[in-house]
Design a protein around this motif. Sequence first.
Motif, mmCIF file in Angstrom:
data_model
loop_
_atom_site.group_PDB
_atom_site.id
_atom_site.type_symbol
_atom_site.label_atom_id
_atom_site.label_comp_id
_atom_site.label_asym_id
_atom_site.label_seq_id
_atom_site.Cartn_x
_atom_site.Cartn_y
_atom_site.Cartn_z
ATOM 1 N N ASP A 213 -44.204 17.167 4.297
ATOM 2 C CA ASP A 213 -43.927 17.241 5.729
ATOM 3 C C ASP A 213 -45.178 17.433 6.582
ATOM 4 O O ASP A 213 -45.079 17.812 7.751
ATOM 5 N N ASP B 212 -40.960 12.944 7.448
ATOM 6 C CA ASP B 212 -40.927 14.188 6.680
ATOM 7 C C ASP B 212 -39.941 14.084 5.518
ATOM 8 O O ASP B 212 -38.812 13.597 5.685
ATOM 9 N N VAL C 216 -37.842 16.215 3.870
ATOM 10 C CA VAL C 216 -37.186 17.526 3.908
ATOM 11 C C VAL C 216 -35.679 17.337 3.887
ATOM 12 O O VAL C 216 -35.160 16.225 4.063
ATOM 13 N N ARG C 217 -34.971 18.445 3.675
ATOM 14 C CA ARG C 217 -33.509 18.403 3.711
ATOM 15 C C ARG C 217 -33.043 17.979 5.099
ATOM 16 O O ARG C 217 -33.612 18.380 6.112
ATOM 17 N N PRO C 218 -31.994 17.154 5.201
ATOM 18 C CA PRO C 218 -31.552 16.654 6.506
ATOM 19 C C PRO C 218 -30.812 17.689 7.352
ATOM 20 O O PRO C 218 -30.708 17.519 8.571
ATOM 21 N N GLU C 219 -30.286 18.758 6.737
ATOM 22 C CA GLU C 219 -29.527 19.750 7.493
ATOM 23 C C GLU C 219 -30.460 20.501 8.460
ATOM 24 O O GLU C 219 -31.562 20.892 8.080
ATOM 25 N N PRO C 220 -30.046 20.694 9.719
ATOM 26 C CA PRO C 220 -30.914 21.349 10.701
ATOM 27 C C PRO C 220 -31.429 22.724 10.257
ATOM 28 O O PRO C 220 -32.580 23.069 10.514
ATOM 29 N N ASN D 296 -34.243 22.194 7.321
ATOM 30 C CA ASN D 296 -35.291 21.182 7.466
ATOM 31 C C ASN D 296 -36.672 21.704 7.125
ATOM 32 O O ASN D 296 -37.656 20.980 7.270
ATOM 33 N N HIS D 297 -36.751 22.951 6.641
ATOM 34 C CA HIS D 297 -38.028 23.478 6.143
ATOM 35 C C HIS D 297 -38.117 23.343 4.617
ATOM 36 O O HIS D 297 -39.153 23.653 4.028
#
Length: 563
Positions: A128, A145, A147-151, A154-155
């Motif tokens: 990222d 990035d 990263v995981r798509p869930e808000p 996303n880290h």
Amino acid sequence: MKNVGELVVAAGFFSATGPRADNQDFGGVHLGTATERARHGVVAAVADGVSGGREGRAAAELAVRALVEGFYAMPETLGPARAIQQPMTAYNRWLHAQGRGDSMANSGATFTALALRGRQAHVAHVGDSRAWRFAGGRLTCLTTDHVRPEPDLNHVLIRALGLEADLRLDHLTLELAELDRLLLTTDGVHAVLSQARIAAILAENASAEATAERLVEAALAAGGRDNATALVLDVVRLPAPDHEGILAGVSALPFAEPPRVGEGIDGFRIDRVLSEGRHAVLLVATDQENGEPVVLKFPRREVLSDHTLRLAFARELLLSRRVSSPFVLAARTVRPDRQSALYSVLPLLEGESMAERLERGVPPLEEARQAAIKLVRAVAAIHKLEVVHRDIKPDNVMLTVDGGLKLIDLGVARLPRVEDFHPDEIPGTPGYMAPEQFEGNAGDALTDQFALGVTLYRWFTGHWPYGEQEAFQRPRFGVAPPPSRHRPDLPSWLDAAILAAIAPRREDRFGDIVELLRALESGGALGLAAARRRPLIERDPALFWKGTSAALALALIALLLLR
């Protein structure tokens, strides 16, 4: 054609720990020597360790060092993308294995790299951290990035160095322009600063070093709680474009049917058909990225081979980047990530061709001379680069509404040391071709001069010096009548200049185009507008003496009859 210039890049780097205990970020850039830049290019990268301990910093630092050392150890023939992929694949495999043990357990790093070679930039990315391009006042993020798509997640990284045994790097290639600003950031910068804020800082046009520091300090001042790193590359100068590189890019594009009016392609909306010629279809379109009107040129495959068409398009792109003249029409570069088919993008010129202007009659003398000077300057500009146009004619000269002039259609030009067309497909329009071209000459500066001379003959008189020719005809080159026979107010110096340019014997033409230019410029000091009507004995001595002889014969007959 000479390759001049070299890649010149200014770099700036700044990294700050912020409120954290230690700095897990690492970045580096290697500008190299002139030889290294020519052979391999410039390479830069940032990495962000993800283990949360000293091992994260080690993973990030080793990643950047592995890139720089491995990149320059690769053969230059490998290409920048593979020169990044190979050392990073080996490093990823090692880091993944170390993560199973105790020394660097659960260690990994985000990684974003830039390699600049020639006139292109190559991006490699996982994680990222991000790569950006700032050009023409517009900032574009070049990476996605991982990263995981869930808000709220996303880290959480789903791809990074060391997380998987097999490395999956994203790759992107883009065409560079001088004054481009390239930027690499870790999430400590772009997670805090908006894209608009980053663009505003880049637009300040401070030095690369000052800009990198300004970005990091702005991120921390905005409440950043993480390490923050920025690396800025300013493209100061680019080497001259390479024909083979351009041809390779063109060869990768598929042929496509021209879109219909109202349809779109690659962000261009088709507004109307401009022309449908033997070799290409020209469409007026609107560039929906900036609203500018442009012309899209699509090749027609009925006449020429696919390879010849690609050669022609590569020539136009190459010359558009090399020829610097206000009197030569330059094609616009389209980003490789935008263009999906083989076509070129040209500025939309408001005006008419010389051929269209001649349909209304010849222009006034001084107006014609000024346009002729601009046209000769256009030809001189391409000859300076050892380029031969090979199809100079009124149809390929545009007269713009603001009084300007553009020489167009560079797709058939002959370039030194560059693959030429097949002999059966060497271009040319019969009425403008020099005698030696009918004997196999593929085109040179003197044949361009001949075509230019015929063009000027027609421009000033509306007539052909050797007659209009059809494609199947082999013209006969005798003694061309002086232009003033068709237009008596032409001065003798202009007669001489045009006749020298269209001399059937090569050795009788001007030594180069510049001599013709001097004749047109200096002759104007004699005053075209005030040119007197020259007597017949000056304009056509043979016709004068024929007439005189006939008159004397009639007088003699009359005297005999009277006696």
